[in-house]
Design a protein around this motif. Structure first.
Motif, PDB file in Angstrom:
ATOM      1  N   ASN A 154      48.224  56.563  64.329  1.00  0.00           N
ATOM      2  CA  ASN A 154      46.945  56.017  64.788  1.00  0.00           C
ATOM      3  C   ASN A 154      46.089  55.734  63.560  1.00  0.00           C
ATOM      4  OD1 ASN A 154      46.727  59.248  65.680  1.00  0.00           O
ATOM      5  ND2 ASN A 154      45.021  58.548  64.435  1.00  0.00           N
ATOM      6  N   MET A 174      48.621  52.994  67.326  1.00  0.00           N
ATOM      7  CA  MET A 174      47.486  53.132  68.236  1.00  0.00           C
ATOM      8  C   MET A 174      46.220  52.849  67.442  1.00  0.00           C
ATOM      9  SD  MET A 174      48.732  56.579  70.277  1.00  0.00           S
ATOM     10  CE  MET A 174      47.812  56.268  71.780  1.00  0.00           C
ATOM     11  N   GLU A 198      39.818  58.308  66.776  1.00  0.00           N
ATOM     12  CA  GLU A 198      41.253  58.141  66.557  1.00  0.00           C
ATOM     13  C   GLU A 198      42.021  59.453  66.610  1.00  0.00           C
ATOM     14  OE1 GLU A 198      39.560  54.328  65.059  1.00  0.00           O
ATOM     15  OE2 GLU A 198      38.981  56.436  64.951  1.00  0.00           O
ATOM     16  N   TYR A 232      43.848  60.040  69.897  1.00  0.00           N
ATOM     17  CA  TYR A 232      44.849  59.109  70.400  1.00  0.00           C
ATOM     18  C   TYR A 232      46.204  59.777  70.617  1.00  0.00           C
ATOM     19  CZ  TYR A 232      41.682  55.242  69.108  1.00  0.00           C
ATOM     20  OH  TYR A 232      40.617  54.385  68.981  1.00  0.00           O
TER      21      TYR A 232
END
Length: 279
Positions: free
Chosen positions: A19, A49, A93, A96
């Motif tokens: 991510n 991601m 983040e 994620y």
């Protein structure tokens, strides 16, 4: 990227999860370059991601990765995390990877999550094909028994739970997909944000920490900080660069001690610049 290489067997495909945001593209590319070069016989589907990569960013990434890397993008909606605690070093983040099981395609049953601030400088076949032994994660812990005890008290779990570093972890996606409850996790985060330290690691510890297979951090999650404490405890068996070169597989630049910063301290800096990708 310079001279490429021939993929020997395209059936040796592995799933990788990362991510990132725009600010980490260069470090992501450096990590992926190290993975690619040291695992030339494998193909990688790299699931990225993100919430803010543009088409130009994706084109840049594609132009820099080698033939055995196939980037696949999963765009995240950060409104899903509204109300969840963050700090400057840990934006949305960090959450994620927790929800990867519900975001990844059904065809993915296992995946190796890798932070972007690390270097894979050896073959990862053994790690990737490791038996979960009924567990949900295969990962390392960077903390000793007292902090394990403290974290169990802090987050009210029993002694069978182990606190892991989530920067390198094999994830049993097939089983996690049947167990993860996003609503329960969000409820926990919003009620307990005041007592949480490393949010994603706290969540995994709280909900899944009793189903972790621990592996050796010297091999799979080695940091300069770990080297310092290890060498203090075992002066007759010190970790030096020769040991790293011959034994370690994954180097992780944990915390604020990054090799691209002027105040970096440690012995592992050259590995980053060996694989660095300029953009």
């Amino acid at each position: 990227m310079g001279e490429d290489f021939t993929i020997i067997d395209k059936n040796l495909k592995k799933n990788i999860l990362v991510n990132i945001n725009k600010g980490y593209i260069c470090h992501f590319l450096t990590m992926i370059n190290s993975l690619s070069l040291n695992n030339k016989e494998s193909m990688f589907d790299v699931y990225v991601m993100h919430s803010n990569l543009t088409d130009e960013d994706k084109a840049l990434i594609l132009s820099k990765v080698r033939a055995n890397i196939n980037p696949i993008y999963i765009e995240m909606d950060n409104s899903l995390f509204k109300g969840a605690p963050t700090v400057k070093r840990y934006p949305y983040e960090i959450y994620y990877r927790i929800f990867a099981p519900v975001m990844l395609p059904e065809s993915v049953d296992r995946i190796l999550y890798l932070d972007s601030d690390l270097i894979v400088h050896n073959n990862i076949d053994e790690l990737y094909n490791m038996n979960f032994e009924g567990n949900l994660f295969i990962a390392c812990t960077q903390i000793r028994s007292f902090m394990q005890w403290f974290n169990r008290i802090r987050l009210t779990v029993d002694k069978n739970h182990f606190y892991i570093n989530t920067g390198v972890m094999m994830m049993n996606i097939k089983e996690l997909r049947t167990l993860i409850d996003m609503n329960e996790i969000f409820k926990f985060i919003r009620r307990n944000g005041w007592r949480m330290c490393l949010y994603d690691q706290d969540v995994i510890f709280k909900f899944f920490g009793d189903r972790v297979r621990l592996i050796d951090p010297k091999i799979y999650n080695l940091s300069d900080r770990y080297i310092t404490f290890y060498n203090m405890r075992r002066p007759k068996h010190r970790i030096n660069l020769d040991w790293v070169e011959n034994n370690n597989k994954i180097i992780h630049y944990l915390g604020r001690n990054k090799p691209w910063k002027d105040d970096y301290k440690g012995i592992l800096k050259d590995y980053y610049f060996k694989y660095k990708v300029d953009i």
